[in-house]
Structure formats: structure tokens, C-alpha cells
Design a protein around this motif. Structure first.
Motif, PDB file in Angstrom:
ATOM      1  N   CYS A  80      -2.618  -5.076  -1.784  1.00  0.00           N
ATOM      2  CA  CYS A  80      -1.459  -4.191  -1.826  1.00  0.00           C
ATOM      3  C   CYS A  80      -0.889  -4.123  -0.412  1.00  0.00           C
ATOM      4  O   CYS A  80      -1.582  -3.788   0.538  1.00  0.00           O
ATOM      5  CB  CYS A  80      -1.871  -2.800  -2.288  1.00  0.00           C
ATOM      6  SG  CYS A  80      -0.517  -1.597  -2.313  1.00  0.00           S
ATOM      7  N   SER A 114      -1.555   1.102   0.403  1.00  0.00           N
ATOM      8  CA  SER A 114      -1.023  -0.098   1.044  1.00  0.00           C
ATOM      9  C   SER A 114      -2.020  -0.596   2.081  1.00  0.00           C
ATOM     10  O   SER A 114      -2.635   0.188   2.798  1.00  0.00           O
ATOM     11  CB  SER A 114       0.316   0.233   1.713  1.00  0.00           C
ATOM     12  OG  SER A 114       0.879  -0.938   2.244  1.00  0.00           O
ATOM     13  N   MET A 135       2.168  -5.583  -4.919  1.00  0.00           N
ATOM     14  CA  MET A 135       0.827  -6.023  -5.238  1.00  0.00           C
ATOM     15  C   MET A 135       0.830  -7.499  -5.605  1.00  0.00           C
ATOM     16  O   MET A 135       1.743  -7.975  -6.272  1.00  0.00           O
ATOM     17  CB  MET A 135       0.284  -5.212  -6.417  1.00  0.00           C
ATOM     18  CG  MET A 135      -1.171  -5.435  -6.659  1.00  0.00           C
ATOM     19  SD  MET A 135      -1.823  -4.243  -7.826  1.00  0.00           S
ATOM     20  CE  MET A 135      -1.615  -5.164  -9.326  1.00  0.00           C
ATOM     21  N   CYS A 193      -0.109   0.932  -4.611  1.00  0.00           N
ATOM     22  CA  CYS A 193       0.035   0.045  -5.760  1.00  0.00           C
ATOM     23  C   CYS A 193      -0.829   0.576  -6.892  1.00  0.00           C
ATOM     24  O   CYS A 193      -1.907   1.123  -6.658  1.00  0.00           O
ATOM     25  CB  CYS A 193      -0.438  -1.366  -5.408  1.00  0.00           C
ATOM     26  SG  CYS A 193       0.484  -2.144  -4.068  1.00  0.00           S
TER      27      CYS A 193
END
Length: 78
Positions: free
Chosen positions: A33, A19, A38, A8
Motif C-alpha cells: 500500500c 500507507s 494498493m 488501503c
């Protein structure tokens, strides 16, 4: 099998976050994220209502509400 890791991009500072990560922004936001998606929410909480003649303002350094006089914004309400 080819696996692409999602990430993100923080809209507040442009930094990329992997992530599964969580972080606090300089704008008093808490972001997560997950799978390239997000989600952010405000870190400050509480009631933003003060006495008559006062208004609530978020302090960007502490991420907390502070009360100031409407007719003199530099004077705190106590």
C-alpha cells in the motif's frame, strides 16, 4: 497544514492497511500500500508445467505449485 494519512483496504479480507505497509494475504498474494494505492501479486512462482497427464495446482497453505494426475486429482505426480 492538514495531512491525511492514506490507507488501503485489502479486497481479500477487508482489513485496512496504512500507507507504506506490505503484507501477505491468505490467498497467496503479496500486497503493498502506497499513498492509498494498493498493488498485489502472486507469492507463488515457478513453472506450472508438469509431465504429460499431470496438472499444476497451487497449494493454498504453502503457496507452491503441486502436480496431480489429471485422471485422478487426489494422486500426486512424482
Amino acid at each position: 497544514e492538514l495531512v491525511c494519512e492514506s490507507s488501503c483496504i485489502d479486497p481479500y479480507d477487508g482489513n485496512r492497511h496504512p500507507s507504506g505497509s506490505k503484507w501477505n494475504t491468505d490467498h497467496c498474494m503479496r500486497c503493498d500500500c502506497l499513498g492509498g494505492e494498493m498493488e498485489c501479486c502472486h507469492r507463488y512462482s515457478g513453472i506450472a508445467i508438469g509431465p504429460v497427464g499431470c496438472k499444476a495446482v497451487v497449494n493454498p497453505e504453502t503457496c507452491r505449485y503441486e502436480l496431480y494426475r489429471i485422471n485422478n486429482p487426489s494422486e500426486p505426480c512424482f
